[in-house]
Design a protein around this motif. Sequence first.
Motif, PDB file in Angstrom:
ATOM      1  N   CYS A   1      36.002  47.853  44.078  1.00  0.00           N
ATOM      2  CA  CYS A   1      35.651  46.455  44.286  1.00  0.00           C
ATOM      3  C   CYS A   1      36.588  45.601  43.433  1.00  0.00           C
ATOM      4  CB  CYS A   1      34.195  46.256  43.877  1.00  0.00           C
ATOM      5  SG  CYS A   1      33.455  44.730  44.470  1.00  0.00           S
TER       6      CYS A   1
ATOM      7  N   CYS B   1      37.188  46.798  48.683  1.00  0.00           N
ATOM      8  CA  CYS B   1      36.759  45.437  48.960  1.00  0.00           C
ATOM      9  C   CYS B   1      37.631  44.491  48.131  1.00  0.00           C
ATOM     10  CB  CYS B   1      35.297  45.345  48.549  1.00  0.00           C
ATOM     11  SG  CYS B   1      34.363  44.012  49.258  1.00  0.00           S
TER      12      CYS B   1
ATOM     13  N   ASP C   1      32.458  40.208  55.632  1.00  0.00           N
ATOM     14  CA  ASP C   1      31.221  40.915  55.294  1.00  0.00           C
ATOM     15  C   ASP C   1      31.285  42.270  55.996  1.00  0.00           C
ATOM     16  OD1 ASP C   1      28.662  41.734  54.726  1.00  0.00           O
ATOM     17  OD2 ASP C   1      27.683  39.963  55.516  1.00  0.00           O
TER      18      ASP C   1
ATOM     19  N   LYS D   1      32.550  40.754  50.864  1.00  0.00           N
ATOM     20  CA  LYS D   1      31.208  41.272  50.576  1.00  0.00           C
ATOM     21  C   LYS D   1      31.111  42.622  51.291  1.00  0.00           C
ATOM     22  CE  LYS D   1      26.335  40.081  51.015  1.00  0.00           C
ATOM     23  NZ  LYS D   1      25.375  39.136  51.588  1.00  0.00           N
TER      24      LYS D   1
ATOM     25  N   SER E   1      34.991  40.005  44.656  1.00  0.00           N
ATOM     26  CA  SER E   1      34.187  40.619  45.712  1.00  0.00           C
ATOM     27  C   SER E   1      32.810  41.028  45.202  1.00  0.00           C
ATOM     28  CB  SER E   1      34.902  41.849  46.269  1.00  0.00           C
ATOM     29  OG  SER E   1      36.105  41.461  46.878  1.00  0.00           O
ATOM     30  N   MET E   2      31.862  41.105  46.131  1.00  0.00           N
ATOM     31  CA  MET E   2      30.511  41.584  45.850  1.00  0.00           C
ATOM     32  C   MET E   2      30.336  42.908  46.580  1.00  0.00           C
ATOM     33  SD  MET E   2      28.318  38.062  46.208  1.00  0.00           S
ATOM     34  CE  MET E   2      26.803  38.890  45.795  1.00  0.00           C
ATOM     35  N   CYS E   3      30.021  43.965  45.831  1.00  0.00           N
ATOM     36  CA  CYS E   3      29.905  45.291  46.422  1.00  0.00           C
ATOM     37  C   CYS E   3      28.574  45.915  46.039  1.00  0.00           C
ATOM     38  CB  CYS E   3      31.013  46.199  45.908  1.00  0.00           C
ATOM     39  SG  CYS E   3      32.682  45.570  46.226  1.00  0.00           S
TER      40      CYS E   3
END
Length: 181
Positions: free
Chosen positions: A80, A62, A48, A67, A84-86
Motif C-alpha cells: 500500500c 495500491c 476502488d 482504495k 492509499s487505503m488498504c
Amino acid sequence: MKLGSIALLSIALAGATACGSDGGSAPTCTGTGCVCVDTACSCTAGADCKAECFDSACAFACTTAAKCEGKTTDALTATCNDTSMCKGEGGDSSTVTCNAMSNCDFKLGAMSTVVCNADSTCKIQVDGGTIACNETSGCNVKCLGNCKTTCATGAECAVTCGDPGTAATMCSTGVFACGPC
C-alpha cells in the motif's frame, strides 16, 4: 426471461477480471483501474479495487490514493503506497507493506510479516509473526498467537495479546512480544 437474466449476469461480471491461479480457485480483480497479472491485482489513481482470491495465494499493489481490498485464505501479499487505503484478510505467511501516508487495516494468519513505513497508519490483527513500525508510523497491533513487534523511535505503537487484549511484554526498548521474547 432467460435472455434478461443472462444480460444482467453479463453486466454484473463486466467489471471482474480473472487472474491466474496457484492451483486453487482463480482470483478475480474488480473495480475501475484494477489490472490483473498472474495472481496479482494492481490499482492506481483513486480507483476502488477488490481482489478476491478465495483459496489461492495472491498479491495486490495500491498506489496514488487508491482504495484497495484483498481477501484469501492462503498467503496475501499487499503493498500500500502513497495515500492509499488498504484492507484485507490473509492466511498464514502473508506479507503486508504500508508506505508513505497509507492507511492499512489487515487480519492475517500465523507466520505473517508486516512493515509500516514513513507516516503510514497500520491496524493489524495477526495470529503470529513479526511487525515492524518504522520511522513515524502509527501501529495498533492485536496478536492472537506468538508475535513480536518492533517500534522504532518516533513511531507510535499499541500492542495487545490474545482475545481479551492483555498488554504485550516489553522485551527491550521498542520491542514488544506476545509469547516469548
